[in-house]
Design a protein around this motif. Structure first.
Motif, PDB file in Angstrom:
ATOM      1  N   SER A   1      51.825  -3.990  -3.623  1.00  0.00           N
ATOM      2  CA  SER A   1      50.618  -3.750  -2.840  1.00  0.00           C
ATOM      3  C   SER A   1      50.910  -3.825  -1.349  1.00  0.00           C
TER       4      SER A   1
ATOM      5  N   TYR B   1      51.048  -0.572   1.276  1.00  0.00           N
ATOM      6  CA  TYR B   1      50.064  -0.646   2.366  1.00  0.00           C
ATOM      7  C   TYR B   1      50.737  -0.547   3.729  1.00  0.00           C
TER       8      TYR B   1
ATOM      9  N   THR C   1      42.922   0.779   6.158  1.00  0.00           N
ATOM     10  CA  THR C   1      42.066  -0.284   5.634  1.00  0.00           C
ATOM     11  C   THR C   1      40.908   0.293   4.832  1.00  0.00           C
TER      12      THR C   1
ATOM     13  N   PHE D   1      42.115   1.429   1.520  1.00  0.00           N
ATOM     14  CA  PHE D   1      42.445   0.263   0.693  1.00  0.00           C
ATOM     15  C   PHE D   1      41.201  -0.367   0.084  1.00  0.00           C
ATOM     16  N   PHE D   2      40.057  -0.193   0.743  1.00  0.00           N
ATOM     17  CA  PHE D   2      38.876  -0.901   0.287  1.00  0.00           C
ATOM     18  C   PHE D   2      38.201  -0.288  -0.932  1.00  0.00           C
TER      19      PHE D   2
ATOM     20  N   ALA E   1      39.654  -1.215  -3.448  1.00  0.00           N
ATOM     21  CA  ALA E   1      40.092  -2.338  -4.294  1.00  0.00           C
ATOM     22  C   ALA E   1      38.941  -3.060  -4.994  1.00  0.00           C
TER      23      ALA E   1
ATOM     24  N   VAL F   1      45.650   3.638  -1.616  1.00  0.00           N
ATOM     25  CA  VAL F   1      44.916   3.580  -2.888  1.00  0.00           C
ATOM     26  C   VAL F   1      45.778   2.911  -3.958  1.00  0.00           C
TER      27      VAL F   1
ATOM     28  N   SER G   1      48.082   0.767  -3.313  1.00  0.00           N
ATOM     29  CA  SER G   1      48.072  -0.634  -2.890  1.00  0.00           C
ATOM     30  C   SER G   1      46.823  -1.346  -3.387  1.00  0.00           C
ATOM     31  N   ALA G   2      45.683  -0.666  -3.293  1.00  0.00           N
ATOM     32  CA  ALA G   2      44.417  -1.258  -3.745  1.00  0.00           C
ATOM     33  C   ALA G   2      44.424  -1.526  -5.240  1.00  0.00           C
TER      34      ALA G   2
ATOM     35  N   TYR H   1      46.591  -4.530  -5.908  1.00  0.00           N
ATOM     36  CA  TYR H   1      45.874  -5.707  -5.412  1.00  0.00           C
ATOM     37  C   TYR H   1      44.771  -6.139  -6.380  1.00  0.00           C
ATOM     38  N   ALA H   2      44.051  -5.166  -6.923  1.00  0.00           N
ATOM     39  CA  ALA H   2      42.959  -5.483  -7.840  1.00  0.00           C
ATOM     40  C   ALA H   2      43.489  -6.155  -9.104  1.00  0.00           C
TER      41      ALA H   2
ATOM     42  N   GLU I   1      35.071  -9.032   1.130  1.00  0.00           N
ATOM     43  CA  GLU I   1      36.293  -8.539   1.746  1.00  0.00           C
ATOM     44  C   GLU I   1      36.014  -7.401   2.730  1.00  0.00           C
TER      45      GLU I   1
END
Length: 326
Positions: A85, A89, A102, A105-106, A108, A163, A165-166, A169-170, A269
């Motif tokens: 992740s 990113y 960012t 990424f959100f 996530a 994406v 990375s998200a 991360y999730a 977040e």
């Protein structure tokens, strides 16, 4: 040993807000260093410094014996997901505006909502699923499929990195919720820092001399694979700040997701999204374009809808349980 999930939503929200502030500072420092250092060198130095602070926190919370675990494979998987992740990113961050990366990424929190169904057994109804689909439509708009790579200024695969990375991360935060039942946040932080150190050293052994970066024009790959160099005097302060900051991020995120449900924590977040726009404007004189603003608004709206719908459903279940008790 504790066997039931912790439920302290107020503390979880406070922890996640501190983590978002620390993450936004982390992104600014990484982007500032991306022009002269290899990503795996920055990650190694950050984690080598950060693990010292992490071990101090483990000692404070109960001693180094807490590092013993019965689930080493799950911890290793979680650590690798964090590494992937972060790497994807930061490779995107080296060439894309801070707010754009960012915002992409959100997605996530939407991934977390979907993954909480099979992994945590949480119930997600059609309204929340519709909101998730709406949020993913915002990602498509930010990706601007109608524009060529020349217009975007980067390749399509670079646009997809936040994406990916998200998603990693999730999955990692879902694992945090499960592992956090019996593992302290400081311990989770040390495991992650140790994984970063191992992976970055492996990168150094393979590509630390920069030979793989010499013949590529791609700025993201150059950042990932360039040769290690001795940091200058002023950059050491940034690296020390990164090390301390990474410990704060790891501890606060782990504490947040072990203290309350993923659906409760994830919406807060979005504070990092506003901070990314602000820091991008202050330090790098960049603001998002119209497609990014539209996609950002769609993702935030869908995430907040999922959050508030979760609260409504939780209150309804609580009322029904109260009636049955009578």
């Amino acid at each position: 040993m504790q066997t039931q999930p912790i439920n302290r939503p107020g503390a979880a929200i406070a922890f996640v807000l501190v983590a978002m502030l620390a993450i936004s500072a982390n992104d600014v420092m990484i982007k500032a260093l991306s022009g002269g250092y290899a990503l795996h060198q920055v990650v190694f130095l950050r984690s080598a410094i950060g693990i010292v602070f992490g071990l101090m926190m483990v000692q404070f919370e109960g001693g180094l014996s807490l590092l013993r675990t019965r689930t080493p494979l799950l911890h290793a998987l979680r650590g690798l997901l964090v590494v992937i992740s972060n790497m994807t990113y930061f490779c995107a961050l080296a060439v894309l505006p801070l707010a754009d990366v960012t915002a992409l990424f959100f997605v996530a929190p939407l991934f977390i909502t979907l993954l909480s169904i099979p992994f945590l057994g949480e119930k997600v109804g059609p309204l929340r699923l519709g909101a998730v689909a709406f949020g993913f439509a915002g990602v498509v708009i930010m990706q601007r499929p109608w524009a060529s790579s020349e217009v975007l200024g980067v390749s399509r695969w670079v646009m997809s990195l936040p994406v990916l990375s998200a998603l990693c991360y999730a999955i990692q935060q879902i694992l945090t919720r499960r592992l956090g039942i019996s593992t302290r946040a400081s311990v989770l932080t040390v495991y992650i820092q140790a994984t970063f150190i191992v992976v970055s050293l492996a990168f150094w052994l393979v590509a630390g001399d920069g030979r793989y970066a010499e013949h590529t024009p791609n700025a993201s790959l150059i950042f990932l694979l360039r040769a290690w160099v001795m940091p200058s005097g002023s950059d050491w302060w940034l690296l020390i700040g990164l090390g301390l900051n990474s410990t704060v991020v790891g501890y606060c995120l782990s504490q947040a997701y072990r203290s309350a449900s993923a659906a409760t924590v994830a919406p807060f977040e979005y504070a990092a999204l506003l901070l990314a726009v602000f820091w991008g404007w202050v330090f790098f004189a960049t603001l998002p374009g119209l497609p990014v603003w539209i996609g950002m608004a769609m993702i935030v709206a869908s995430g907040l809808f999922v959050f508030f719908r979760e609260k409504v459903k939780a209150r309804a279940v609580a009322r029904a349980a109260g009636i049955r008790r009578r």
